[in-house]
Design an enzyme around this catalytic site. Structure first.
Site, PDB file in Angstrom:
ATOM      1  N   HIS A 138      -0.039   6.332   6.439  1.00 26.82           N
ATOM      2  CA  HIS A 138       0.448   6.136   5.070  1.00 26.82           C
ATOM      3  C   HIS A 138       0.820   7.474   4.443  1.00 26.82           C
ATOM      4  O   HIS A 138       0.348   8.526   4.873  1.00 26.82           O
ATOM      5  CB  HIS A 138      -0.626   5.459   4.211  1.00 26.82           C
ATOM      6  CG  HIS A 138      -0.681   3.976   4.369  1.00 26.82           C
ATOM      7  ND1 HIS A 138      -1.111   3.384   5.531  1.00 26.82           N
ATOM      8  CD2 HIS A 138      -0.375   2.969   3.508  1.00 26.82           C
ATOM      9  CE1 HIS A 138      -1.065   2.062   5.383  1.00 26.82           C
ATOM     10  NE2 HIS A 138      -0.605   1.794   4.169  1.00 26.82           N
TER      11      HIS A 138
ATOM     12  N   SER B 212       0.802  -1.222   0.000  1.00 25.32           N
ATOM     13  CA  SER B 212       0.000   0.000   0.000  1.00 25.32           C
ATOM     14  C   SER B 212       0.834   1.270   0.000  1.00 25.32           C
ATOM     15  O   SER B 212       0.364   2.325  -0.434  1.00 25.32           O
ATOM     16  CB  SER B 212      -0.955   0.006   1.199  1.00 25.32           C
ATOM     17  OG  SER B 212      -0.242  -0.179   2.410  1.00 25.32           O
TER      18      SER B 212
END
Length: 331
Positions: free
Chosen positions: A304, A79
């Site tokens: 993230h 990811s």
């Protein structure tokens, strides 16, 4: 690495034939891992002492003034590569953005072909097996592939479950280090052990890439700076105990050090995305951070990179693979 996504520690058999040069490095790799295990937290020192010559064994050959062949680029990864929640999402199954760092690298170079099979939640096992509608990532690598970037290992180590565990334990001792105490309860740091156990999986991936694309430049991409590099926390914005901020920072540094070692030993180039992102971690103000906290303010998955983080990683990759243009302006 995605919070809430399984760490998927299953292994996959290497179905690709090893090259002779890789065979010759097997004993060296075992030695390096043994040394790393003995040194524990000194993995970075191990990385620094490995001969840099190995890093270029998979690089592009000199063309002596002739036009270089067309570049066929394949991006593999999890990811951190795919860019979940960053507009525009082009693959819902893999949470893949068309503004992730592979797309920016391709935009800067206009490669002859570009294939991005990165997928949120991927582990090294997904190099060989499907992940929902995404096929085995290695299936995208062919004999005519000339550039491969790989960013993998975070989910093998289990960053999602680690974040959840440490956030849950923080309320028991906000000023202490309950997460570090949890992972060291047996007297041995379990996260260091897990990182060392992940090293052969990374090596296996690199062997498979070289086998499928023997003429490709292979680039192993590290992970960006998630937490303050000075170890000073920001509870409750990022819900870790004060003593766990430096602990978790060092865990990520150990992961990146391991990746650097495996790149050097595995005929790949290593891209450091940590140093360029220092000062833009998830504790910083929304305008300054390139990594979103557990409650993102910009489009991104928790813990993230946001769009600026992907731009920073693209610049780091471009410094290795070369470009005629600049990718993004996150600084």
């Amino acid at each position: 690495m995605a919070a809430g996504l399984g760490n998927g520690n299953g292994t996959a058999g290497d179905k690709d034939t090893e090259t002779g040069s890789v065979r010759g490095r097997t004993s060296g790799r075992r030695t390096a891992v043994t040394v790393a295990a003995a040194l524990g937290g000194a993995l970075a020192l191990t990385a620094a002492t490995v001969s840099p010559a190995a890093a270029h064994s998979g690089g592009r050959p000199p063309w002596h003034g002739r036009p270089a062949p067309a570049v066929h680029y394949v991006a593999l990864g999890d990811s951190y590569t795919s860019g979940p929640a960053i507009p525009t999402q082009v693959d819902a199954n893999c949470a893949r953005s068309d503004r992730n760092y592979p797309s920016l690298v391709n935009d800067a170079n206009a490669f002859a072909s570009f294939t991005d099979v990165s997928c949120g939640g991927a582990t090294t096992a997904e190099m060989w097996k499907p992940q929902g509608t995404n096929g085995p990532q290695l299936d995208a690598v062919h004999r005519d592939t000339t550039l491969v970037t790989v960013q993998i290992g975070g989910n093998d180590v289990g960053f999602g479950p680690i974040i959840a565990t440490c956030a849950g334990l923080s309320v028991t001792d906000v000023t202490g280090s309950p997460c570090k105490d949890h992972y060291r309860a047996t007297g041995v740091d379990q996260l260091t052990v897990t990182i060392l156990k992940t090293a052969p999986k990374i090596a296996q991936v690199l062997r498979a890439v070289h086998s499928r694309a023997p003429h490709a430049e292979v680039v192993l991409v590290g992970y960006p700076d998630l937490l303050p590099d000075d170890g000073v926390g920001c509870f409750p914005s990022v819900p870790f105990a004060a003593g766990d901020f430096p602990y978790l920072r060092d865990v990520e540094k150990k992961l990146n050090a391991m990746l650097r070692v495996e790149a050097l030993l595995g005929g790949a180039r290593y891209v450091d995305t940590y140093k360029p992102t220092v000062g833009h971690d998830m504790c910083k103000a929304p305008a300054d951070r390139w990594i979103e906290p557990l409650a993102p303010a910009s489009p991104a998955a928790p813990a993230h990179p946001n769009a600026k983080g992907e731009q920073s990683m693209a610049r780091a990759v471009l410094r290795t693979v070369g470009t005629g243009h600049r990718a993004g302006h996150g600084r």
